[in-house]
Design an enzyme around this catalytic site. Sequence first.
Site, PDB file in Angstrom:
ATOM      1  N   ARG A 240     -77.044 -45.291  -6.852  1.00  0.00           N
ATOM      2  CA  ARG A 240     -77.427 -44.181  -5.968  1.00  0.00           C
ATOM      3  C   ARG A 240     -78.223 -43.090  -6.697  1.00  0.00           C
ATOM      4  O   ARG A 240     -78.161 -41.921  -6.319  1.00  0.00           O
ATOM      5  CB  ARG A 240     -76.209 -43.571  -5.276  1.00  0.00           C
ATOM      6  CG  ARG A 240     -75.461 -44.549  -4.371  1.00  0.00           C
ATOM      7  CD  ARG A 240     -76.324 -44.939  -3.182  1.00  0.00           C
ATOM      8  NE  ARG A 240     -75.585 -45.699  -2.197  1.00  0.00           N
ATOM      9  CZ  ARG A 240     -75.073 -45.183  -1.074  1.00  0.00           C
ATOM     10  NH1 ARG A 240     -75.203 -43.922  -0.809  1.00  0.00           N
ATOM     11  NH2 ARG A 240     -74.464 -45.951  -0.228  1.00  0.00           N
TER      12      ARG A 240
ATOM     13  N   ASP B  24     -81.217 -50.237   1.718  1.00  0.00           N
ATOM     14  CA  ASP B  24     -79.784 -50.119   2.032  1.00  0.00           C
ATOM     15  C   ASP B  24     -79.237 -51.511   2.286  1.00  0.00           C
ATOM     16  O   ASP B  24     -79.991 -52.431   2.643  1.00  0.00           O
ATOM     17  CB  ASP B  24     -79.541 -49.227   3.253  1.00  0.00           C
ATOM     18  CG  ASP B  24     -78.062 -48.862   3.360  1.00  0.00           C
ATOM     19  OD1 ASP B  24     -77.622 -47.949   2.643  1.00  0.00           O
ATOM     20  OD2 ASP B  24     -77.332 -49.525   4.128  1.00  0.00           O
TER      21      ASP B  24
ATOM     22  N   TYR C  93     -68.518 -54.026   7.772  1.00  0.00           N
ATOM     23  CA  TYR C  93     -69.227 -53.177   8.738  1.00  0.00           C
ATOM     24  C   TYR C  93     -69.449 -53.902  10.065  1.00  0.00           C
ATOM     25  O   TYR C  93     -69.310 -53.323  11.138  1.00  0.00           O
ATOM     26  CB  TYR C  93     -70.585 -52.724   8.173  1.00  0.00           C
ATOM     27  CG  TYR C  93     -70.447 -51.679   7.089  1.00  0.00           C
ATOM     28  CD1 TYR C  93     -70.046 -50.379   7.393  1.00  0.00           C
ATOM     29  CD2 TYR C  93     -70.705 -51.984   5.760  1.00  0.00           C
ATOM     30  CE1 TYR C  93     -69.905 -49.419   6.406  1.00  0.00           C
ATOM     31  CE2 TYR C  93     -70.569 -51.030   4.755  1.00  0.00           C
ATOM     32  CZ  TYR C  93     -70.170 -49.747   5.091  1.00  0.00           C
ATOM     33  OH  TYR C  93     -70.025 -48.807   4.118  1.00  0.00           O
TER      34      TYR C  93
ATOM     35  N   ARG D 242     -79.851 -38.524  -2.252  1.00  0.00           N
ATOM     36  CA  ARG D 242     -79.613 -37.146  -1.836  1.00  0.00           C
ATOM     37  C   ARG D 242     -79.337 -36.134  -2.936  1.00  0.00           C
ATOM     38  O   ARG D 242     -79.403 -34.939  -2.682  1.00  0.00           O
ATOM     39  CB  ARG D 242     -78.486 -37.115  -0.799  1.00  0.00           C
ATOM     40  CG  ARG D 242     -78.963 -37.667   0.526  1.00  0.00           C
ATOM     41  CD  ARG D 242     -77.847 -37.745   1.513  1.00  0.00           C
ATOM     42  NE  ARG D 242     -76.860 -38.715   1.065  1.00  0.00           N
ATOM     43  CZ  ARG D 242     -75.737 -38.994   1.721  1.00  0.00           C
ATOM     44  NH1 ARG D 242     -75.448 -38.331   2.819  1.00  0.00           N
ATOM     45  NH2 ARG D 242     -74.907 -39.901   1.275  1.00  0.00           N
TER      46      ARG D 242
ATOM     47  N   ARG E  74     -87.998 -37.159   2.609  1.00  0.00           N
ATOM     48  CA  ARG E  74     -87.276 -37.812   3.703  1.00  0.00           C
ATOM     49  C   ARG E  74     -87.211 -36.973   4.977  1.00  0.00           C
ATOM     50  O   ARG E  74     -86.802 -37.469   6.025  1.00  0.00           O
ATOM     51  CB  ARG E  74     -85.840 -38.123   3.254  1.00  0.00           C
ATOM     52  CG  ARG E  74     -85.597 -39.508   2.659  1.00  0.00           C
ATOM     53  CD  ARG E  74     -85.689 -40.624   3.692  1.00  0.00           C
ATOM     54  NE  ARG E  74     -84.984 -40.299   4.926  1.00  0.00           N
ATOM     55  CZ  ARG E  74     -83.671 -40.334   5.088  1.00  0.00           C
ATOM     56  NH1 ARG E  74     -82.915 -40.730   4.117  1.00  0.00           N
ATOM     57  NH2 ARG E  74     -83.121 -39.996   6.238  1.00  0.00           N
TER      58      ARG E  74
HETATM   59  O1  CP3 Z   1     -80.453 -45.292  -5.612  1.00  0.00           O
HETATM   60  C1  CP3 Z   1     -79.917 -46.267  -5.052  1.00  0.00           C
HETATM   61  O2  CP3 Z   1     -78.781 -46.660  -5.388  1.00  0.00           O
HETATM   62  C2  CP3 Z   1     -80.721 -47.087  -4.070  1.00  0.00           C
HETATM   63  C3  CP3 Z   1     -80.451 -46.883  -2.727  1.00  0.00           C
HETATM   64  C4  CP3 Z   1     -79.187 -47.342  -2.014  1.00  0.00           C
HETATM   65  C5  CP3 Z   1     -78.864 -46.794  -0.752  1.00  0.00           C
HETATM   66  N1  CP3 Z   1     -77.789 -47.466  -0.272  1.00  0.00           N
HETATM   67  C6  CP3 Z   1     -79.620 -45.727  -0.073  1.00  0.00           C
HETATM   68  C7  CP3 Z   1     -78.901 -44.878   0.893  1.00  0.00           C
HETATM   69  C8  CP3 Z   1     -78.228 -48.316  -2.311  1.00  0.00           C
HETATM   70  C9  CP3 Z   1     -78.077 -49.169  -3.541  1.00  0.00           C
HETATM   71  C10 CP3 Z   1     -77.355 -48.382  -1.197  1.00  0.00           C
HETATM   72  C11 CP3 Z   1     -76.243 -49.352  -1.095  1.00  0.00           C
HETATM   73  C12 CP3 Z   1     -75.173 -49.136  -0.104  1.00  0.00           C
HETATM   74  N2  CP3 Z   1     -75.277 -48.704   1.184  1.00  0.00           N
HETATM   75  C13 CP3 Z   1     -73.822 -49.453  -0.341  1.00  0.00           C
HETATM   76  C14 CP3 Z   1     -73.293 -50.031  -1.624  1.00  0.00           C
HETATM   77  C15 CP3 Z   1     -73.216 -48.977  -2.678  1.00  0.00           C
HETATM   78  C16 CP3 Z   1     -71.993 -48.123  -2.627  1.00  0.00           C
HETATM   79  O3  CP3 Z   1     -72.162 -46.898  -2.536  1.00  0.00           O
HETATM   80  O4  CP3 Z   1     -70.904 -48.678  -2.716  1.00  0.00           O
HETATM   81  C17 CP3 Z   1     -73.094 -49.156   0.827  1.00  0.00           C
HETATM   82  C18 CP3 Z   1     -71.613 -49.312   1.034  1.00  0.00           C
HETATM   83  C19 CP3 Z   1     -74.045 -48.684   1.799  1.00  0.00           C
HETATM   84  C20 CP3 Z   1     -73.771 -48.276   3.200  1.00  0.00           C
HETATM   85  C21 CP3 Z   1     -74.178 -46.854   3.379  1.00  0.00           C
HETATM   86  N3  CP3 Z   1     -75.479 -46.446   3.593  1.00  0.00           N
HETATM   87  C22 CP3 Z   1     -73.362 -45.689   3.305  1.00  0.00           C
HETATM   88  C23 CP3 Z   1     -71.870 -45.675   3.088  1.00  0.00           C
HETATM   89  C24 CP3 Z   1     -74.222 -44.576   3.449  1.00  0.00           C
HETATM   90  C25 CP3 Z   1     -73.874 -43.106   3.367  1.00  0.00           C
HETATM   91  C26 CP3 Z   1     -73.734 -42.448   4.689  1.00  0.00           C
HETATM   92  C27 CP3 Z   1     -73.714 -40.921   4.527  1.00  0.00           C
HETATM   93  O5  CP3 Z   1     -74.612 -40.262   5.072  1.00  0.00           O
HETATM   94  O6  CP3 Z   1     -72.793 -40.407   3.861  1.00  0.00           O
HETATM   95  C28 CP3 Z   1     -75.517 -45.088   3.638  1.00  0.00           C
HETATM   96  C29 CP3 Z   1     -76.754 -44.283   3.812  1.00  0.00           C
HETATM   97  C30 CP3 Z   1     -77.627 -44.222   2.615  1.00  0.00           C
HETATM   98  N4  CP3 Z   1     -78.073 -45.299   1.893  1.00  0.00           N
HETATM   99  C31 CP3 Z   1     -78.209 -43.037   2.059  1.00  0.00           C
HETATM  100  C32 CP3 Z   1     -79.026 -43.451   0.990  1.00  0.00           C
HETATM  101  C33 CP3 Z   1     -79.896 -42.601   0.119  1.00  0.00           C
HETATM  102  C34 CP3 Z   1     -77.977 -41.633   2.574  1.00  0.00           C
HETATM  103  C35 CP3 Z   1     -78.658 -41.400   3.862  1.00  0.00           C
HETATM  104  C36 CP3 Z   1     -79.762 -40.381   3.806  1.00  0.00           C
HETATM  105  O7  CP3 Z   1     -80.310 -40.071   2.734  1.00  0.00           O
HETATM  106  O8  CP3 Z   1     -80.137 -39.901   4.896  1.00  0.00           O
END
Ligand code: CP3
Length: 356
Positions: free
Chosen positions: A39, A88, A163, A43, A52
């Site tokens: 990550r 994602d 999910y 954010r 974004r």
């Molecule tokens: O930098 C990185 O790691 C690359 C980007 C990345 C994202 N998601 C972008 C993202 C990666 C590797 C993921 C993987 C992901 N997504 C996982 C596995 C990693 C982990 O944390 O265990 C999981 C479980 C998800 C599902 C998911 N997508 C969640 C739980 C969330 C957060 C929701 C929230 O708003 O709290 C997302 C959204 C997400 N994926 C964001 C980003 C940057 C945030 C949304 C945004 O920026 O608007």
Amino acid sequence: MSANETPVRHQPPTATYDSAFLKACRREPVPHTPVWFMRQAGRSLPEYRKVREGIPMLESCTRPELVTEITLQPVRRHDVDAAIYYSDIVVPLKAIGLGLDIKPGVGPVVEEPIRTRADLARLRDLTPEDVPYVTEAIGLLTKELGQTPLIGFAGAPFTLASYLVEGGPSRTYENAKAMMYGDPELWADLLDRLADITAAFLKVQIEAGASAVQLFDSWAGALAPADYRRSVLPASAKVFRAVAGYGVPRIHFGVGTGELLGLMGEAGADVVGVDWRVPLDEAARRVGPGKALQGNLDPTVLFAPREAVEAKTREVLDAAAGLEGHVFNLGHGVMPSTDPDALTRLVEYVHTRTAR
Ligand code: CP3
């Protein structure tokens, strides 16, 4: 060789071949311990929030120039040893037409959960034509990155199923586990479908130029080892087998997986990711020889003063001192409210402290 496996390719070494990150994954001597953060793109960075603005998460993943910019942001800022492709885990599911979205502050939400055999028909195979923006973005990225490796990734079958069956994030996974225990055949078929989709998505990324791949089984820690072995490992192993022939390192990560580390290695990974609950020397005993480890600073340590961050980092590095291959990372993703400067300082600290 099954239809799903790829033949071993003897490609000429790429620009990234001699990077510290790939050397550590291959358990070769390194000039310094390589660092990247799960990550890291996202954010915690003001420059991310700026680009974004007004663009929904899943739409942002389909714009190659934007994906390239966001992926490069943490590399420029922190001097990390690898980039992770901005996407994602639900992107391939959206790409095959499932109705789902990512709700800010919530996570992935599925319009119609997958609960019956008839629902499986909605999970068709993924082809490269479903995700042209991935191929295009990785083409742009590898040019910009030069010798810095790009990590591709996907969600593992269990975490995706959690999910899809629940319909959204869950703490207990009660519907998913009810299917796993109550209708093992349907569960196995669901995970097998997801394994094929995941493998196809990783292949697109590798063929486009990703130097390594990480399979995120973030929520596998909810499972007892016997259930993991019986009901999850076969599907994850299928994903790893499908991409074995490319010769790129395969990383396998989950949270709260202390009791599963041996099995997660067995599933076929070259590198096992460890969260902060198990010290790396103990993790190495559980995983066994022949695999590198990745981890494992508690992400909340970054909210403490610099001296505390450095002391906890030394603990991680000391526990990793006897390992054959160590990739420094956090034990889970960067938390959104983390001070980006703390991450930059951490990279520098690990590089300086481990310089050989
Ligand atoms: O930098 C990185 O790691 C690359 C980007 C990345 C994202 N998601 C972008 C993202 C990666 C590797 C993921 C993987 C992901 N997504 C996982 C596995 C990693 C982990 O944390 O265990 C999981 C479980 C998800 C599902 C998911 N997508 C969640 C739980 C969330 C957060 C929701 C929230 O708003 O709290 C997302 C959204 C997400 N994926 C964001 C980003 C940057 C945030 C949304 C945004 O920026 O608007």
